[in-house]
Enzyme design. Sequence first.
Site, PDB file in Angstrom:
ATOM      1  N   GLU A 192      32.238  65.914  -0.789  1.00  0.00           N
ATOM      2  CA  GLU A 192      33.285  66.847  -1.150  1.00  0.00           C
ATOM      3  C   GLU A 192      34.236  67.186   0.149  1.00  0.00           C
ATOM      4  OE1 GLU A 192      36.175  66.860  -2.642  1.00  0.00           O
ATOM      5  OE2 GLU A 192      36.114  68.129  -4.596  1.00  0.00           O
TER       6      GLU A 192
ATOM      7  N   HIS B  12      33.773  61.310 -10.059  1.00  0.00           N
ATOM      8  CA  HIS B  12      32.483  61.681 -10.904  1.00  0.00           C
ATOM      9  C   HIS B  12      33.778  62.148 -12.262  1.00  0.00           C
ATOM     10  CE1 HIS B  12      33.605  66.144 -10.669  1.00  0.00           C
ATOM     11  NE2 HIS B  12      33.975  65.933  -9.542  1.00  0.00           N
TER      12      HIS B  12
END
Length: 245
Positions: free
Chosen positions: A100, A22
């Site tokens: 994550e 990202h």
Amino acid sequence: MIAEGRAVGFNATVTTLVLVRHGLTELTGPVLAGWTPGVSLDERGRAQARAVGERLAPLPLAAVVSSPLERCLQTAEAIAAAPGRAGGPLPVLREERFGEVRYGQWTGRPLQELAQEPLWRVVQAHPSAAVFPGGEALAAAQHRAVSAVREWNARIAEQAGAHAAYLVCSHGDIIKAIVADALGLHLDHFQRIQIDPASVTVIRYTELRPFLVRLNDTGTGAEGLLPPEGDKAGGESDAPVGGGA
């Protein structure tokens, strides 16, 4: 179009996985964002997402898959809807296992502060033994991510053909763990890999072995080749937990 869900089994085909970290957020680098809700791309991150979308637009993708966290979804959406995308815009499919690392009680804390914790040295030198308090083990995070890659490889091959490519937008430590597995490296060596925000990493999975085709490609010139100025959170030899900025 590839449907959401899980597939089982293995197909002996060639599947290309494009991994994108990202773009930047206000927390990327100084703070371990983890699963903190509502962490969006900042202006720099949105520009990065648009740029990587333009770079990858000529690449025909069978699917765009993303971590469920907002910063990844925003990056993936910019790639999936990039002007001139080969084959047209794509939906963004969510995959929890590309989320994550669950850092537990470390979530939301400054890296400079975390570098003073005894666990920091374990994360640096022996990450396969690291278990975050109130969170998960790094080994468990790698296992779920690699398992997801294997299942998505089989699904993409079955539904889109033997030489299809797909994209996954994820996080620094998760991408590093996937790369380590593809290279046959023990997880204790994964801190030697660097994955920058909005970087592109490509792995080609064949019947016999994976091939690392591209690593941490940010599409820049000499920028980023030298270490940033200023002190790092645990010293120049330490890898930034969470991937860094």
